[in-house]
Design a protein around this motif. Sequence first.
Motif, PDB file in Angstrom:
ATOM      1  N   ARG A  61       0.800  -1.227   0.000  1.00 53.90           N
ATOM      2  CA  ARG A  61       0.000   0.000   0.000  1.00 53.90           C
ATOM      3  C   ARG A  61       0.829   1.272   0.000  1.00 53.90           C
ATOM      4  NH1 ARG A  61      -2.934  -3.682   1.859  1.00 53.90           N
ATOM      5  NH2 ARG A  61      -1.039  -4.250   2.899  1.00 53.90           N
ATOM      6  N   THR A  62       1.796   1.338   0.899  1.00 49.73           N
ATOM      7  CA  THR A  62       2.534   2.598   1.021  1.00 49.73           C
ATOM      8  C   THR A  62       3.235   2.897  -0.294  1.00 49.73           C
ATOM      9  OG1 THR A  62       2.813   2.162   3.365  1.00 49.73           O
ATOM     10  CG2 THR A  62       4.255   3.829   2.417  1.00 49.73           C
ATOM     11  N   ARG A 111      11.707   3.860   3.112  1.00 49.21           N
ATOM     12  CA  ARG A 111      11.309   2.908   4.158  1.00 49.21           C
ATOM     13  C   ARG A 111      12.530   2.086   4.517  1.00 49.21           C
ATOM     14  NH1 ARG A 111       6.069  -0.944   4.502  1.00 49.21           N
ATOM     15  NH2 ARG A 111       5.208   1.087   5.083  1.00 49.21           N
ATOM     16  N   HIS A 139       5.742   6.350  11.287  1.00 50.38           N
ATOM     17  CA  HIS A 139       5.167   6.149   9.952  1.00 50.38           C
ATOM     18  C   HIS A 139       4.222   7.329   9.711  1.00 50.38           C
ATOM     19  CE1 HIS A 139       3.803   4.352   6.386  1.00 50.38           C
ATOM     20  NE2 HIS A 139       3.475   3.146   6.796  1.00 50.38           N
ATOM     21  N   GLN A 142       1.285   7.408   7.101  1.00 49.12           N
ATOM     22  CA  GLN A 142       0.182   6.522   7.493  1.00 49.12           C
ATOM     23  C   GLN A 142      -0.708   7.265   8.489  1.00 49.12           C
ATOM     24  OE1 GLN A 142      -0.620   3.196   6.544  1.00 49.12           O
ATOM     25  NE2 GLN A 142      -2.487   3.582   7.693  1.00 49.12           N
ATOM     26  N   ARG A 171       4.753   0.846  14.443  1.00 49.34           N
ATOM     27  CA  ARG A 171       5.114   2.266  14.256  1.00 49.34           C
ATOM     28  C   ARG A 171       3.890   3.122  13.952  1.00 49.34           C
ATOM     29  NH1 ARG A 171       8.795   0.338   9.254  1.00 49.34           N
ATOM     30  NH2 ARG A 171       7.179  -0.441   7.864  1.00 49.34           N
ATOM     31  N   THR A 172       2.846   2.500  13.388  1.00 47.98           N
ATOM     32  CA  THR A 172       1.665   3.300  13.030  1.00 47.98           C
ATOM     33  C   THR A 172       1.001   3.867  14.291  1.00 47.98           C
ATOM     34  OG1 THR A 172       0.176   1.391  13.035  1.00 47.98           O
ATOM     35  CG2 THR A 172       1.213   1.937  10.944  1.00 47.98           C
ATOM     36  N   ARG A 232      -1.494  -5.328  13.386  1.00 48.80           N
ATOM     37  CA  ARG A 232      -0.900  -6.662  13.207  1.00 48.80           C
ATOM     38  C   ARG A 232       0.250  -6.835  14.202  1.00 48.80           C
ATOM     39  NH1 ARG A 232       3.688  -8.157  10.048  1.00 48.80           N
ATOM     40  NH2 ARG A 232       4.112  -5.973   9.649  1.00 48.80           N
ATOM     41  N   GLN A 234       3.785  -7.475  14.875  1.00 50.84           N
ATOM     42  CA  GLN A 234       4.898  -7.220  13.936  1.00 50.84           C
ATOM     43  C   GLN A 234       5.946  -8.338  14.040  1.00 50.84           C
ATOM     44  OE1 GLN A 234       4.965  -3.722  12.154  1.00 50.84           O
ATOM     45  NE2 GLN A 234       2.851  -4.364  12.536  1.00 50.84           N
ATOM     46  N   PRO A 270      -4.148  -0.415   9.588  1.00 46.43           N
ATOM     47  CA  PRO A 270      -3.259   0.098   8.524  1.00 46.43           C
ATOM     48  C   PRO A 270      -3.054  -0.931   7.414  1.00 46.43           C
ATOM     49  CG  PRO A 270      -1.983  -0.451  10.502  1.00 46.43           C
ATOM     50  CD  PRO A 270      -3.429  -0.586  10.869  1.00 46.43           C
ATOM     51  N   LEU A 271      -3.351  -2.175   7.700  1.00 47.54           N
ATOM     52  CA  LEU A 271      -3.161  -3.295   6.775  1.00 47.54           C
ATOM     53  C   LEU A 271      -1.659  -3.470   6.500  1.00 47.54           C
ATOM     54  CD1 LEU A 271      -6.126  -2.720   4.270  1.00 47.54           C
ATOM     55  CD2 LEU A 271      -6.106  -4.179   6.326  1.00 47.54           C
ATOM     56  N   PRO A 272      -1.144  -4.622   6.195  1.00 40.63           N
ATOM     57  CA  PRO A 272      -1.894  -5.858   5.979  1.00 40.63           C
ATOM     58  C   PRO A 272      -2.392  -6.482   7.291  1.00 40.63           C
ATOM     59  CG  PRO A 272       0.466  -6.313   5.930  1.00 40.63           C
ATOM     60  CD  PRO A 272       0.323  -4.829   6.096  1.00 40.63           C
TER      61      PRO A 272
HETATM   62  C1  NCD Z   1       2.114  -0.796   8.281  1.00 39.14           C
HETATM   63  C2  NCD Z   1       3.619  -0.629   8.389  1.00 39.14           C
HETATM   64  O1  NCD Z   1       4.356  -0.914   7.441  1.00 39.14           O
HETATM   65  O2  NCD Z   1       4.032  -0.195   9.460  1.00 39.14           O
HETATM   66  N1  NCD Z   1       1.689  -1.044   6.968  1.00 39.14           N
HETATM   67  C3  NCD Z   1       1.404   0.010   6.154  1.00 39.14           C
HETATM   68  O3  NCD Z   1       2.257   0.817   5.845  1.00 39.14           O
HETATM   69  N2  NCD Z   1       0.134   0.150   5.759  1.00 39.14           N
HETATM   70  C4  NCD Z   1       1.558  -1.759   9.254  1.00 39.14           C
HETATM   71  C5  NCD Z   1       2.070  -3.174   9.263  1.00 39.14           C
HETATM   72  O4  NCD Z   1       2.956  -3.547   8.501  1.00 39.14           O
HETATM   73  O5  NCD Z   1       1.554  -3.933  10.084  1.00 39.14           O
END
Ligand code: NCD
Length: 322
Positions: A61-62, A111, A139, A142, A171-172, A232, A234, A270-272
């Motif tokens: 997504r990002t 990233r 992040h 996000q 981090r979100t 999620r 991590q 934030p997915l996934p």
């Molecule tokens: C998040 C991330 O990368 O921190 N994903 C994202 O950018 N949408 C969340 C995650 O990976 O769980």
Amino acid sequence: MLNSADLSDRNIISTRSFSRERIDKILSFAEKLEPVARKEARCDILDGKVMALLFFEPSTRTKMSFETAMIRLGGKVINMGSVEASSVAKGETLADTVRVISGYADAIVLRHPREGAALMASEFASVPIINAGDGAGHHPTQTLLDLYTIRRESHLDDLTITLAGDLKYGRTVHSLCYALSNYGARINLVSPPELRMPERILEEMDRRRIEINIFDSLEAAVKDSDILYMTRIQRERFPDPAEFSKVSKEMRVTKKLLENVRPDLKVMHPLPRVDEILPEVDSTPHACYFRQAFYGVPVRMAVLSMAMGIDDIDPETCIRRI
Ligand code: NCD
């Protein structure tokens, strides 16, 4: 190229220093650009500009929403590609990589698995650095799309939000806490005991006089919430895989959990997702995580435009309906 004084305003490294005014400005700009993201209008304010993607960690997504944002505003994208296929595999430092890419692009979206990598990169780059995630650190883009989602689907003022899941490595949720402190939100936290929100963030929230309540059960935490922000576990950040298997199956959002919540509660992620929100939740009016992922496009359009020197537009002259 911009001089370093201009650059420090155009870098997006962390939400810690974001003011409400700066956030509201980005969100309002994103709102103007939403018809372009929805493919209902055209706008080429980034014609002639180049964005570089430097992703040292996986992303769907990002990365793709940044690409979409750039392309739909008439700009172009260059991509370092995988670490194995780049000179990083030969031992090049991040400092040298960003110094070189600064000569190719107008902004760098980075990233990296190391906390602090984006801040360090910003010291060597001569174009704006946009942090797309630095390890378990921050992040910020996000968070901006999360705030846009909350503003659009609920309300930012007088908000009660539950942050759940991996609050230690996620981090979100770190970035979101800092940003929400600008709006005086009440924040409920619920996580496995091993994955609590870092103390330094709790202390800072306390200094900012933000009400934080820590819960053991998701049921109790969500009862009076406007938003449930699920995350999620991590897995990739656990030093010990055995620790991961201990905590990985502890928290689930199910239809049953949502029987006793406010009818207008929105579930964000934030997915996934892996298995922390069951697919049965997707068709409930509470689910808003797929729309949330879409809002990444208008928000990143605004972020990129601002990084490249365009702070606002007049939709009358810049946006053509199609
Ligand atoms: C998040 C991330 O990368 O921190 N994903 C994202 O950018 N949408 C969340 C995650 O990976 O769980």
